[in-house]
Design a protein around this motif. Sequence first.
Motif, PDB file in Angstrom:
ATOM      1  N   PRO A 213       0.852  -1.185   0.000  1.00 50.38           N
ATOM      2  CA  PRO A 213       0.000   0.000   0.000  1.00 50.38           C
ATOM      3  C   PRO A 213       0.896   1.246   0.000  1.00 50.38           C
ATOM      4  O   PRO A 213       2.007   1.203   0.524  1.00 50.38           O
ATOM      5  N   ASP A 233       5.313  -1.231   6.733  1.00 49.49           N
ATOM      6  CA  ASP A 233       4.230  -1.872   5.972  1.00 49.49           C
ATOM      7  C   ASP A 233       3.695  -1.036   4.821  1.00 49.49           C
ATOM      8  O   ASP A 233       2.746  -1.437   4.148  1.00 49.49           O
ATOM      9  N   GLU A 418     -13.790  10.411   9.877  1.00 46.63           N
ATOM     10  CA  GLU A 418     -13.483  10.604  11.293  1.00 46.63           C
ATOM     11  C   GLU A 418     -12.599  11.824  11.486  1.00 46.63           C
ATOM     12  O   GLU A 418     -11.856  12.208  10.586  1.00 46.63           O
ATOM     13  N   PHE A 420     -10.109  14.004  14.565  1.00 48.27           N
ATOM     14  CA  PHE A 420      -9.328  13.878  15.803  1.00 48.27           C
ATOM     15  C   PHE A 420      -8.941  15.304  16.199  1.00 48.27           C
ATOM     16  O   PHE A 420      -8.295  16.008  15.427  1.00 48.27           O
ATOM     17  N   THR A 432      -0.057  11.288  19.420  1.00 46.89           N
ATOM     18  CA  THR A 432      -1.164  10.326  19.544  1.00 46.89           C
ATOM     19  C   THR A 432      -1.995  10.310  18.264  1.00 46.89           C
ATOM     20  O   THR A 432      -2.458   9.257  17.826  1.00 46.89           O
ATOM     21  N   THR A 435      -0.262   8.179  15.743  1.00 50.05           N
ATOM     22  CA  THR A 435      -0.403   6.758  16.079  1.00 50.05           C
ATOM     23  C   THR A 435      -1.782   6.273  15.640  1.00 50.05           C
ATOM     24  O   THR A 435      -1.916   5.217  15.013  1.00 50.05           O
ATOM     25  N   PHE A 436      -2.790   7.087  15.985  1.00 48.47           N
ATOM     26  CA  PHE A 436      -4.148   6.705  15.589  1.00 48.47           C
ATOM     27  C   PHE A 436      -4.257   6.649  14.071  1.00 48.47           C
ATOM     28  O   PHE A 436      -4.870   5.730  13.525  1.00 48.47           O
ATOM     29  N   TYR A 439      -2.987   3.366  12.781  1.00 46.32           N
ATOM     30  CA  TYR A 439      -3.936   2.275  13.024  1.00 46.32           C
ATOM     31  C   TYR A 439      -5.161   2.401  12.119  1.00 46.32           C
ATOM     32  O   TYR A 439      -5.711   1.405  11.661  1.00 46.32           O
ATOM     33  N   TRP A 440      -5.579   3.635  11.894  1.00 43.55           N
ATOM     34  CA  TRP A 440      -6.750   3.889  11.033  1.00 43.55           C
ATOM     35  C   TRP A 440      -6.477   3.399   9.608  1.00 43.55           C
ATOM     36  O   TRP A 440      -7.315   2.734   8.987  1.00 43.55           O
ATOM     37  N   LYS A 442      -4.351   1.126   8.675  1.00 39.16           N
ATOM     38  CA  LYS A 442      -4.283  -0.341   8.662  1.00 39.16           C
ATOM     39  C   LYS A 442      -5.675  -0.948   8.808  1.00 39.16           C
ATOM     40  O   LYS A 442      -5.969  -1.980   8.217  1.00 39.16           O
ATOM     41  N   GLU A 443      -6.495  -0.298   9.581  1.00 40.20           N
ATOM     42  CA  GLU A 443      -7.858  -0.809   9.780  1.00 40.20           C
ATOM     43  C   GLU A 443      -8.662  -0.733   8.479  1.00 40.20           C
ATOM     44  O   GLU A 443      -9.296  -1.706   8.077  1.00 40.20           O
ATOM     45  N   ARG A 446      -7.521  -3.042   6.000  1.00 39.01           N
ATOM     46  CA  ARG A 446      -7.542  -4.423   6.529  1.00 39.01           C
ATOM     47  C   ARG A 446      -6.140  -5.023   6.541  1.00 39.01           C
ATOM     48  O   ARG A 446      -5.937  -6.180   6.157  1.00 39.01           O
ATOM     49  N   MET A 447      -5.189  -4.227   6.974  1.00 40.34           N
ATOM     50  CA  MET A 447      -3.813  -4.731   7.005  1.00 40.34           C
ATOM     51  C   MET A 447      -3.539  -5.416   8.339  1.00 40.34           C
ATOM     52  O   MET A 447      -3.998  -4.945   9.371  1.00 40.34           O
ATOM     53  N   PRO A 448      -2.795  -6.510   8.333  1.00 43.74           N
ATOM     54  CA  PRO A 448      -2.522  -7.202   9.601  1.00 43.74           C
ATOM     55  C   PRO A 448      -1.587  -6.380  10.504  1.00 43.74           C
ATOM     56  O   PRO A 448      -0.870  -5.545  10.022  1.00 43.74           O
TER      57      PRO A 448
ATOM     58  N   LYS B  29     -10.187  -3.604  14.695  1.00 44.09           N
ATOM     59  CA  LYS B  29     -11.444  -3.816  13.996  1.00 44.09           C
ATOM     60  C   LYS B  29     -11.224  -4.538  12.669  1.00 44.09           C
ATOM     61  O   LYS B  29     -10.322  -4.178  11.908  1.00 44.09           O
ATOM     62  N   ARG B  31      -9.919  -7.181  11.984  1.00 45.18           N
ATOM     63  CA  ARG B  31      -8.745  -8.041  11.853  1.00 45.18           C
ATOM     64  C   ARG B  31      -8.979  -9.379  12.548  1.00 45.18           C
ATOM     65  O   ARG B  31      -9.753  -9.467  13.510  1.00 45.18           O
ATOM     66  N   ASP B 123      -3.463   6.498  25.142  1.00 40.61           N
ATOM     67  CA  ASP B 123      -2.820   7.083  23.949  1.00 40.61           C
ATOM     68  C   ASP B 123      -2.187   6.028  23.043  1.00 40.61           C
ATOM     69  O   ASP B 123      -1.119   6.254  22.472  1.00 40.61           O
ATOM     70  N   TYR B 124      -2.804   4.886  22.956  1.00 40.75           N
ATOM     71  CA  TYR B 124      -2.348   3.785  22.091  1.00 40.75           C
ATOM     72  C   TYR B 124      -1.008   3.197  22.537  1.00 40.75           C
ATOM     73  O   TYR B 124      -0.420   2.393  21.844  1.00 40.75           O
ATOM     74  N   ARG B 250       4.468  -9.747   7.845  1.00 38.74           N
ATOM     75  CA  ARG B 250       3.425  -9.033   8.572  1.00 38.74           C
ATOM     76  C   ARG B 250       2.341  -9.993   9.049  1.00 38.74           C
ATOM     77  O   ARG B 250       1.650  -9.758  10.008  1.00 38.74           O
ATOM     78  N   ARG B 251       2.190 -11.095   8.325  1.00 41.22           N
ATOM     79  CA  ARG B 251       1.092 -12.000   8.627  1.00 41.22           C
ATOM     80  C   ARG B 251       1.503 -13.234   9.418  1.00 41.22           C
ATOM     81  O   ARG B 251       0.649 -13.944   9.928  1.00 41.22           O
ATOM     82  N   LYS B 280      -1.901 -13.570  11.199  1.00 43.67           N
ATOM     83  CA  LYS B 280      -2.785 -12.399  11.187  1.00 43.67           C
ATOM     84  C   LYS B 280      -3.433 -12.335   9.819  1.00 43.67           C
ATOM     85  O   LYS B 280      -2.746 -12.284   8.809  1.00 43.67           O
TER      86      LYS B 280
END
Lengths: 448, 281
Positions: A213, A233, A418, A420, A432, A435-436, A439-440, A442-443, A446-448, B29, B31, B123-124, B250-251, B280
Amino acid sequence: MQLLRGFKYFIVTAGVILGCCYSSFAQDKQEEAEDEGEVFIDVKPGSKNGIFKGDETIEFKLKVKSTYKQNQDGKLTYNVLSDDFKQLSTNSMPVHLTKNSSETYSVTLPKRIPGFYRVHFQFNLSAYDDTVKRVFGIDPEKIKTTLHKPADFDAFWKGTIDTLKSIKPEFKFTEDKKKSTKEKIVYLCEMKSWEGITIRGWLVVPKGGKNYPVLYRVPGYTIDMKPDYDKEDFAVFTINVRGNGNSRDVIAPDYKQYNLVNIESRDKYIYRGTYMDCLRGADFLTANAAKLRLNADKIVVEGGSQGGALAVFVAAMHPNVKLCTYQVPLYADMHDSYAIGSSYPVDTWPTLVFHDYIKKHPSFTKEKLLAVWDYYDPQNFADKVKCKVLMGIGLLDEFCPPRCSFGMFNKFANKSNEYFVVPDKAHEVNFTYFTFQYYWLKEVFRMP
Amino acid sequence: MKRTYILCLLLVILGSARQQAFAGWPIGKYRNIVVPSFNYYHSSKIYDSGGRKVTPAGNSQFTSYAYGLYVGYGITRRLDLIVNVLAPDQRSQFTSTAGTTYQQSFGFGDIQAGLSYALVNFDYKAYFSVQVSGIAPLYKNGDQDLDLGYGVFGSEIKFMYTGSFSKNFLRGCYFNVETGYRRYFDSQGPNVIIYSALLGVPLDKRNQVSFEVGGQRSSSANKTFNQNLSINRDFAFTKGAINIGHTFSRRFSLFGNGFYTFAGRNTGVGYGGALQAILKI
């Protein structure tokens, strides 16, 4: 014997003098000590991010600590102002701090309609005066700002993009072995863009694997983009638009004047080329995806400040962009942004440079400036952004007023976007948020 | 020398799969995480009711090979669904005045399924989570030579605090501390308190090692101690474990684990290891 008596007198006299001196010095020191001290004020909004629902109580907690060795008495005045500095309400409460103590004051503010508001907490104490400024938002998702979209807006950009397509891109990429690392390959990428100008960027791809990606990072105002090694990644493509970094061979404006280059002409304004440069960068990624082990169907465009405006443009105009994330978007809703920027007690960038230009060029008015900007205002592209969007803002941002950022955000076609909000930051967000953001991404991918 | 060993083994494995995979971090979410594992446990000595290490009469010993499958799915950013099932293949040698008995059983053990919720997100960098799960036996006691568990339903609540260090000499390391309470719905329980602490140290980008201390205190109205440990429900143990992990992609990651039960009461002096693949999806 006489010598000894004289010595005794000397000792006694010297003792008295020294005693007087010490007493006087000690008194001075005590008075000085009583004047020495500080008051520390920590302001926390009732909601973590400073955003309240319309039916919620708008509350702030102020933790006040005094290190003075005397009591501090006085009052706390709290003024609520609109984001363009119109006074809306004022209230006050007494403050009493004993020496070396701390107190917490709870301030409740009147309910407001959706928007962003300034609140100034003004302390006037016996030996200390200070004002702490904060901003809070009410139901920002309900903020509606006016679109100023010219009738020929779409035709103008279609024509512009068609012209770009007619320019042969002459894509090139070469590995920069000095910049490559054990884990990442760095490519210097070159391409022809608007008006045939060569622009460059850096692509960093992890070694091994394929189908990465792509995080496509577009630049902030005059930022020299460098290779970005930080995102695991992802392949990261950072582009230097015309006049930035290593894309200054033909157009190399004074950095402070960048957004004034040909500002009087809609057709020649520098941002026409800048926007096209960003689009060409996305073309580069799709055209070379297979060779560079990139996944052309997973491109996310990202930018901060001016990069926010550029990211929105690319997300709107390039079909392969699947996600858009930006922070503190510059130039969003230029009409309101200009009005808010003009209301500040001290003239502030970027309105400052437009004010200066208009002052020096009286025939070029504010109306003419905004008429040109109506073609470049990122909120005019918002309805074309179909992908998901993540926005980050700082509530104390003077360059990109939160009202304008949300004015644009609320116009995006996708409603599962969304945001922030960082309440104590100005033209930046915090760690922060990033970081979010990671994760967003990857979410959603749909990345592991 | 059966049931307690088996239960201890199951509990050790149930606990360790999640810790090595991602500890108390939310899965994320949409995953999925799948952890197939192979586990080995052996014991030839026991801790008696006074916690003394003793050699049982004859040549009593217990060995188990267990196949496990842990599946997690991120329902939301905070809420995960978890399912854990084991299929032990256990072999027991028990000596009494009647002689030496060899027994072997293989089949599905207990299934544990539940939800994990991140109550607080720092904070993650760290999470404080709670996991609530139910335990159901996938077997009937008496069907095989060796019972594969208590054969009753149970439930568990567990709190986890998990995070990573970003400062000083522990920068890059991660931790997980957890404690929980498990109850089996039987007149004799048992009621089990579980606890563990883990510190993970990255060796480089792909390799890591983690150290763990954990254990259980199982209490029951039935405090009888018998040389045949299968009837004991009142026991305790503390184990130490070292896990070594390698990330292939990664997986896909692989973990090897070795553990030793260094203290206990009414339980086996167990040692063993496990091999876990973390997928994963």
